[in-house]
Design a protein around this motif. Structure first.
Motif, PDB file in Angstrom:
ATOM      1  N   LYS A 172       4.249   3.442   6.334  1.00 50.01           N
ATOM      2  CA  LYS A 172       5.070   3.434   7.543  1.00 50.01           C
ATOM      3  C   LYS A 172       4.550   2.474   8.604  1.00 50.01           C
ATOM      4  N   TRP A 173       3.246   2.305   8.675  1.00 48.70           N
ATOM      5  CA  TRP A 173       2.646   1.601   9.809  1.00 48.70           C
ATOM      6  C   TRP A 173       1.875   0.353   9.411  1.00 48.70           C
ATOM      7  N   PHE A 174       2.148  -0.197   8.230  1.00 45.37           N
ATOM      8  CA  PHE A 174       1.407  -1.386   7.780  1.00 45.37           C
ATOM      9  C   PHE A 174       1.546  -2.531   8.789  1.00 45.37           C
ATOM     10  N   GLY A 175       0.530  -3.398   8.797  1.00 46.58           N
ATOM     11  CA  GLY A 175       0.543  -4.525   9.735  1.00 46.58           C
ATOM     12  C   GLY A 175      -0.828  -5.136   9.915  1.00 46.58           C
ATOM     13  N   ALA A 230       0.816  -1.220   0.000  1.00 42.08           N
ATOM     14  CA  ALA A 230       0.000   0.000   0.000  1.00 42.08           C
ATOM     15  C   ALA A 230       0.845   1.262   0.000  1.00 42.08           C
ATOM     16  N   ALA A 231       2.143   1.105   0.235  1.00 39.78           N
ATOM     17  CA  ALA A 231       3.022   2.276   0.318  1.00 39.78           C
ATOM     18  C   ALA A 231       3.024   3.096  -0.968  1.00 39.78           C
ATOM     19  N   GLU A 232       2.834   2.448  -2.107  1.00 39.23           N
ATOM     20  CA  GLU A 232       2.831   3.193  -3.367  1.00 39.23           C
ATOM     21  C   GLU A 232       1.671   4.169  -3.448  1.00 39.23           C
ATOM     22  N   TYR A 233       0.564   3.837  -2.783  1.00 42.03           N
ATOM     23  CA  TYR A 233      -0.642   4.667  -2.843  1.00 42.03           C
ATOM     24  C   TYR A 233      -0.787   5.559  -1.613  1.00 42.03           C
ATOM     25  N   ASP A 234      -0.337   5.054  -0.464  1.00 37.78           N
ATOM     26  CA  ASP A 234      -0.484   5.786   0.805  1.00 37.78           C
ATOM     27  C   ASP A 234       0.839   5.731   1.570  1.00 37.78           C
ATOM     28  N   PRO A 235       1.869   6.428   1.071  1.00 42.08           N
ATOM     29  CA  PRO A 235       3.210   6.300   1.662  1.00 42.08           C
ATOM     30  C   PRO A 235       3.342   6.843   3.073  1.00 42.08           C
ATOM     31  N   GLU A 236       2.575   7.866   3.442  1.00 40.94           N
ATOM     32  CA  GLU A 236       2.747   8.525   4.725  1.00 40.94           C
ATOM     33  C   GLU A 236       2.089   7.784   5.889  1.00 40.94           C
ATOM     34  N   ASP A 237       1.113   6.946   5.607  1.00 38.21           N
ATOM     35  CA  ASP A 237       0.412   6.224   6.671  1.00 38.21           C
ATOM     36  C   ASP A 237       0.661   4.725   6.539  1.00 38.21           C
ATOM     37  N   ALA A 238       0.025   4.101   5.566  1.00 33.94           N
ATOM     38  CA  ALA A 238       0.199   2.661   5.363  1.00 33.94           C
ATOM     39  C   ALA A 238       1.657   2.309   5.079  1.00 33.94           C
TER      40      ALA A 238
END
Length: 503
Positions: free
Chosen positions: A390-393, A380-388
């Motif tokens: 950094k904090w994916f899980g 998801a970092a490609e679409y939402d780099p600032e939230d997902a």
């Protein structure tokens, strides 16, 4: 609350008339008597028989693909949709993202909630007698007050082309669902659209987009309710300003819906007040589209949970199964208190439980990445780099589910049926507040003889506590420092005293 006084006399007259008319008042009264249960639930006053008792289980397909199994109250494996229906749920909400995948087909997570999964969920809900609320985010991933990013496919469209795309996408998605025989009762045009939707932040443009979504719904089925969704009801004047803006711009919708999480969103009295204002002044139905509460402070999967926190959150209820039930019941009462315009409440993600225990974190991470069963994947970092990015899980709400970490329904799930009748349980202590004591070394150091407790019926009181005297004596002997002393109250529940000895 009904006052006493003449009521007993009037009741006697009523009963006498029922006897004359051949009715049996004892049987009429029995239907509304509280049922015996594992939890206390006060009957909700003024609840309509058609009141929506909904849940959002958008992550369930990804969870099942990850190996999660759900059970009924008897411990037998059972389709979760049947279990929900048996507990009194009559509506299911499902989010729909436009394209939650990267160019290689890797899912962004959060259930990889595309149209295909929405169809699967809708069919299972319909097969179990529940209506479906379709929640279009008009984004490829999470849409909320902090972010309302347009789908990748719409990124370079002119505004007029975006309007046409939104209309066509909404219409075609709903037509796909109808062809599958799904019983759609409501469509939500946008998710928590406080200040944006589909990449637009100007309210005049947002209102045009709202109307395109609404027009698509009306063209598919004019009987389906159109809902708009906002949050932060605790902010003074917010909902009045939004409702006035919608009215001034001629937005066509039926339901003004709100998120309400007790941790952040103010009092229930305020919730009722702001929703009632919209209902009374703008002629709209109102509801809560999202709510939840914690039943344990434990983290089930190794990914940090959003609540409870030591600061920045309001926890009016015990963090227990009973506290969770009280919280949900009270939100339902708050919406019912609006009157006929208060049509329902949806619980958010009651089934988002761990894909595996916390000590198997690496295995859990593999499942989250493979099936999208956590809140976000690294893709998801490609679409939402600032939230997902950094904090994916994993699941940040596994301790707010209405199922335990192993997929068995908690007693609090039954709140949806108990609000109609009330429920009573054996009185017991539900929560004990730990105590903090500061003392001076060499002085008279003692712990309190009793502690504050909350009972499962919501009452507060005190209970005599027996402290570990050996541990207390050791702490006193050691002197300056911080110590934790365990105590026990009647019934075996434990309480902790945090003792700080100062010099």
């Amino acid at each position: 609350m009904r006052k006493r006084g003449r009521y007993p006399t009037l009741l006697a007259v009523f009963c006498a008339l029922m006897v004359v008319l051949g009715e049996r008042p004892a049987e009429a009264g029995a239907a509304s008597a509280p049922v015996k249960a594992d939890i206390f639930v006060k009957k909700v006053d003024g609840i309509d028989k058609d009141f929506i008792k909904g849940v959002d289980v958008s992550s369930v397909i990804a969870l099942e693909q990850s190996g999660v199994e759900f059970y009924n109250e008897s411990g037998k494996q059972q389709d979760i949709f049947k279990t929900l229906q048996e507990a009194g749920v009559n509506y299911v909400r499902v989010r729909v993202w436009h394209d939650p995948y990267d160019r290689k087909g890797h899912g962004y997570g959060g259930g990889n909630s595309d149209l295909e999964k929405a169809v699967q969920i809708g069919k299972r809900a319909t097969a179990n007698g529940m209506k479906l609320l379709v929640d279009f985010h008009y984004s490829d991933f999470w849409a909320d007050p902090a972010k309302q990013k347009a789908p990748k496919a719409w990124a370079n469209l002119s505004f007029e082309d975006k309007k046409r795309a939104l209309y066509q996408y909404t219409k075609e998605s709903l037509e796909t669902m109808r062809k599958e025989g799904i019983d759609i009762g409501m469509v939500q045009v946008g998710n928590e659209t406080n200040g944006g939707m589909a990449g637009e932040k100007d309210w005049s443009k947002m209102c045009e987009l709202f109307n395109e979504g609404s027009r698509a719904v009306r063209d598919v089925d004019s009987n389906v309710l159109v809902a708009l969704h906002f949050t932060n009801p605790e902010t003074p004047g917010r909902y009045e300003a939004i409702a006035e803006t919608l009215d001034r711009n001629g937005v066509d919708y039926d339901v003004f819906s709100s998120s309400y999480y007790p941790f952040w969103h103010g009092t229930l009295a305020n919730l009722t007040s702001v929703l009632k204002h919209v209902a009374d002044h703008y002629g709209k139905k109102v509801m809560v589209a999202e709510t939840s509460y914690t039943y344990t402070a434990e983290d089930g999967d190794g990914h940090e949970n959003t609540a409870p926190k030591d600061s920045g959150q309001t926890l009016h209820y015990p963090v227990t199964v009973q506290g969770q039930a009280h919280a949900v019941r009270d939100v339902i009462q708050a919406v019912a208190d609006v009157g006929d315009a208060g049509i329902g409440v949806f619980y958010w993600e009651p089934a988002w439980i761990p894909v595996g225990p916390a000590h198997q974190l690496q295995k859990n991470k593999t499942l989250w990445e493979t099936y999208g069963s956590g809140w976000a994947t690294s893709y998801a970092a490609e679409y939402d780099p600032e939230d997902a990015g950094k904090w994916f899980g994993g699941s940040a709400v596994d301790n707010q589910a209405l199922f335990d970490f192993n997929g068995r329904p908690l007693p609090s799930l039954n709140v949806f049926q108990y609000v109609d009748t009330g429920a009573v349980a054996r009185l017991s202590i539900d929560e004990i507040k730990d105590v903090s004591i500061n003392a001076v070394s060499g002085g008279n150091i003692s712990l309190p003889e009793s502690v504050k407790v909350t009972y499962n019926n919501g009452d507060e009181g005190s209970a005599v506590v027996t402290w570990d005297q050996k541990a207390l004596k050791r702490a006193i002997k050691k002197g300056v420092g911080e110590y934790v002393i365990e105590g026990v109250v009647k019934g075996g529940k434990t309480v902790l005293a945090h003792l700080k000895i100062l010099c």
